[in-house]
Design an enzyme around this catalytic site. Structure first.
Site, short mmCIF file in Angstrom:
data_model
loop_
_atom_site.label_atom_id
_atom_site.label_comp_id
_atom_site.label_asym_id
_atom_site.label_seq_id
_atom_site.Cartn_x
_atom_site.Cartn_y
_atom_site.Cartn_z
N ASP A 1 0.51 4.94 2.10
CA ASP A 1 -0.19 5.28 3.13
C ASP A 1 -1.40 6.29 2.79
O ASP A 1 -1.09 7.26 2.33
CB ASP A 1 0.68 6.02 4.24
CG ASP A 1 1.75 5.11 4.83
OD1 ASP A 1 1.45 3.77 5.00
OD2 ASP A 1 2.84 5.34 5.25
N ARG B 1 4.94 6.42 14.20
CA ARG B 1 5.18 7.08 12.91
C ARG B 1 4.88 8.28 12.71
O ARG B 1 3.60 8.79 13.33
CB ARG B 1 4.39 6.29 12.06
CG ARG B 1 4.73 6.33 10.56
CD ARG B 1 3.93 5.65 9.50
NE ARG B 1 2.62 6.41 9.19
CZ ARG B 1 1.63 5.76 8.69
NH1 ARG B 1 1.61 4.62 8.22
NH2 ARG B 1 0.57 6.44 8.28
N HIS C 1 1.01 -1.13 -0.04
CA HIS C 1 0.02 -0.05 0.04
C HIS C 1 1.05 1.19 0.02
O HIS C 1 2.22 1.19 0.21
CB HIS C 1 -1.00 0.10 1.29
CG HIS C 1 -0.12 0.21 2.70
ND1 HIS C 1 0.52 -0.70 3.12
CD2 HIS C 1 -0.12 1.06 3.43
CE1 HIS C 1 1.11 -0.38 4.12
NE2 HIS C 1 0.79 0.78 4.29
N HIS D 1 4.92 0.02 0.34
CA HIS D 1 5.61 -0.76 1.36
C HIS D 1 4.62 -1.85 1.76
O HIS D 1 3.46 -1.80 1.74
CB HIS D 1 6.22 0.01 2.24
CG HIS D 1 5.16 0.84 2.94
ND1 HIS D 1 4.43 1.93 2.66
CD2 HIS D 1 4.98 0.57 4.17
CE1 HIS D 1 3.70 2.44 3.44
NE2 HIS D 1 3.79 1.79 4.50
#
Length: 292
Positions: free
Chosen positions: A121, A283, A119, A268
């Protein structure tokens, strides 16, 4: 020997080395994507020249990695702000008092791990994130790698006929089926609605000017303006194509490692192969612009 074996490599990549770096040391993981950077302490103020070289390294390598880092929450957030305003995730849990600091966690009691499928993000946002900065503090003894794939390379390796077909097509990215109920076990209540947006199948990077594929298994619901079965077939081909290992690098995490990837040109996938061990980190995500 098949006739295809005589056609040469699936991808021909010429690395533009550019000027030598003066303030950082860079070790490329592959010619196509990924580089580890040494000589940077993310827990300290970064000089302007070094910051420019970090930005250049990100543009040239799509994802960059830093090891042996010690950052507080505020230092992590401050590093992200060097690249732009910070993005708030529409669904995921965050650290108390820090809505911009997303929690990344999996352990023996988890039902899932973040990012198990390929995907980009939050591509369902009208203005999807420019980039994500993941700081992993706790690692399993083995496993837990993250794979990254270059969507520049995936686009470049398409035939001219396929590029012509995809040019101008628009795809719907929908967060509803992804996020609804996803974080209930973490105590996060569902929102009334989740983002959905329409983006070009091929986007042009605002910094490099290069074209990249911009559909992904995680969020892309369908290509608009063509029959549903045709959309399903094209997306299935593109997903299989962009997951070719030739376009990828793989990062093995160690405690206190940082990965910074450009969501505009890379996808990723996180490997959850370490149950029942624990993986934990945070994150920080940088706001982006509407894809064109």
């Amino acid at each position: 020997m098949s006739l295809n074996a005589l056609d040469g490599p699936r991808i021909r990549h010429l690395t533009n080395a550019g000027e030598p770096y003066q303030t950082i040391r860079l070790d490329k993981l592959t010619p196509v994507i990924g580089a580890e950077i040494e000589g940077v302490d993310l827990g300290q103020p970064i000089a302007p020249r070094q910051m420019e070289e970090i930005k250049r390294a990100l543009a040239e390598n799509l994802v960059i990695f830093f090891r042996d880092q010690q950052m507080s929450a505020e230092q992590h957030l401050d590093f992200g702000r060097q690249f732009g305003p910070l993005h708030l995730h529409p669904a995921a849990p965050h650290e108390p008092g820090h809505p911009e600091l997303m929690v990344i966690k999996a352990d023996a009691n988890s039902l899932r791990a973040n990012g198990e499928g390929w995907h980009s993000d939050v591509s369902c946002d009208e203005e999807p994130p420019m980039g994500s900065i993941l700081y992993i503090k706790e690692c399993p003894p083995n496993g837990g790698d993250t794979l990254f794939a270059s969507m520049y390379a995936a686009y470049d390796a398409l035939s001219d006929r396929m590029k012509a077909y995809l040019e101008g097509l628009i795809a719907l990215h929908d967060g509803e089926p992804v996020y609804r109920g996803l974080f209930a076990k973490d105590g996060v209540a569902d929102k009334a609605i989740y983002p959905r947006a329409e983006h070009p199948v091929i986007r042009t990077h605002p910094v490099t000017g290069r074209k990249a594929l911009y559909v992904n298994r995680g969020f892309t619901a369908r290509i608009l303006g063509i029959p549903r079965d045709e959309s399903d077939g094209i997306l299935r081909y593109l997903y299989e194509h962009m997951e070719n290992p030739l376009f990828q690098c793989r990062f093995r995490w160690q405690p206190n490692s940082v990965a910074f990837w450009d969501n505009r040109c890379a996808q990723h996938r996180a490997m959850w192969d370490y149950w029942p061990h624990r993986r934990y980190g945070n994150r920080v995500t940088v706001k982006g612009e509407r894809p064109v």
